[in-house]
Design an enzyme around this catalytic site. Structure first.
Site, PDB file in Angstrom:
ATOM      1  N   GLN A  49     -11.513  43.860   7.792  1.00 38.70           N
ATOM      2  CA  GLN A  49     -10.038  43.898   8.222  1.00 38.70           C
ATOM      3  C   GLN A  49      -9.214  44.554   6.844  1.00 38.70           C
ATOM      4  OE1 GLN A  49      -9.053  43.024  11.212  1.00 38.70           O
ATOM      5  NE2 GLN A  49     -11.335  42.550  11.586  1.00 38.70           N
ATOM      6  N   GLY A  50      -8.090  45.269   7.411  1.00 40.21           N
ATOM      7  CA  GLY A  50      -7.404  45.756   6.388  1.00 40.21           C
ATOM      8  C   GLY A  50      -7.676  47.225   5.827  1.00 40.21           C
ATOM      9  N   CYS A  51      -8.599  47.641   6.838  1.00 39.61           N
ATOM     10  CA  CYS A  51      -8.888  49.337   6.855  1.00 39.61           C
ATOM     11  C   CYS A  51      -8.245  50.165   7.973  1.00 39.61           C
ATOM     12  CB  CYS A  51     -10.165  49.674   6.763  1.00 39.61           C
ATOM     13  SG  CYS A  51     -11.017  48.857   5.123  1.00 39.61           S
ATOM     14  N   GLN A  52      -7.513  51.193   7.618  1.00 37.53           N
ATOM     15  CA  GLN A  52      -7.030  52.004   8.830  1.00 37.53           C
ATOM     16  C   GLN A  52      -8.176  52.561   9.595  1.00 37.53           C
ATOM     17  OE1 GLN A  52      -4.513  55.188   7.609  1.00 37.53           O
ATOM     18  NE2 GLN A  52      -3.296  55.148   9.308  1.00 37.53           N
ATOM     19  N   SER A  53      -9.303  52.872   9.003  1.00 37.64           N
ATOM     20  CA  SER A  53     -10.522  53.285   9.772  1.00 37.64           C
ATOM     21  C   SER A  53     -11.302  51.973  10.136  1.00 37.64           C
ATOM     22  CB  SER A  53     -11.189  54.228   8.718  1.00 37.64           C
ATOM     23  OG  SER A  53     -10.408  55.261   8.252  1.00 37.64           O
TER      24      SER A  53
END
Length: 138
Positions: A49-53
């Site tokens: 969680q917390g990654c754009q990808s």
């Protein structure tokens, strides 16, 4: 699948790149060296969680206590950043991972100032997730 370099060789190779375009290409190449995940490993418990990808990281511990990390992303540069993080944590125990600060290595590589804010946030999310998984193992 070509092996990933160790920390020192990573730094040497990175410093030999003439400009940031070459450095990005090297990061992408490192990502291409990651072993593929199995279809089952693309699961909710492995997504970061917390990654754009989309990012998946799988952690396991061998009988001697050494952590192995495997991962993937749907973005080439992010996959390369995963490889960089894995190189920095290579051959460590869970406790080593918890105690090791990767940020000085990123500074030596001048990595964070050349990443977009969303990639920097994703990189931090990966590090937090790996440290949290290591804390659950130790």
């Amino acid at each position: 699948m070509a092996a990933l370099p160790d920390k020192d060789k990573l730094l040497r190779n990175f410093s030999r790149c003439a400009n940031w375009e070459e450095k990005y290409l090297y990061i992408i190449e490192l990502g291409q060296r990651l072993a593929p995940l199995s279809p089952e490993e693309y699961s909710v418990q492995n997504i970061i969680q917390g990654c754009q990808s989309q990012v998946w990281i799988v952690m396991a511990q061998d009988p001697s206590g050494i952590i192995t990390l495997r991962g993937d992303s749907d973005a080439a540069i992010v996959k390369g950043l995963i490889a960089v993080v894995f190189i920095l944590y290579d051959r460590m125990t869970a406790q080593d991972i918890i105690e090791f600060d990767v940020r000085p290595w990123f500074e030596k590589m001048a990595l964070t100032q050349h990443l977009t804010p969303s990639r920097s946030q994703g990189l931090e999310a990966m590090i937090r997730a790996i440290r949290a998984k290591a804390a659950n193992i130790s």
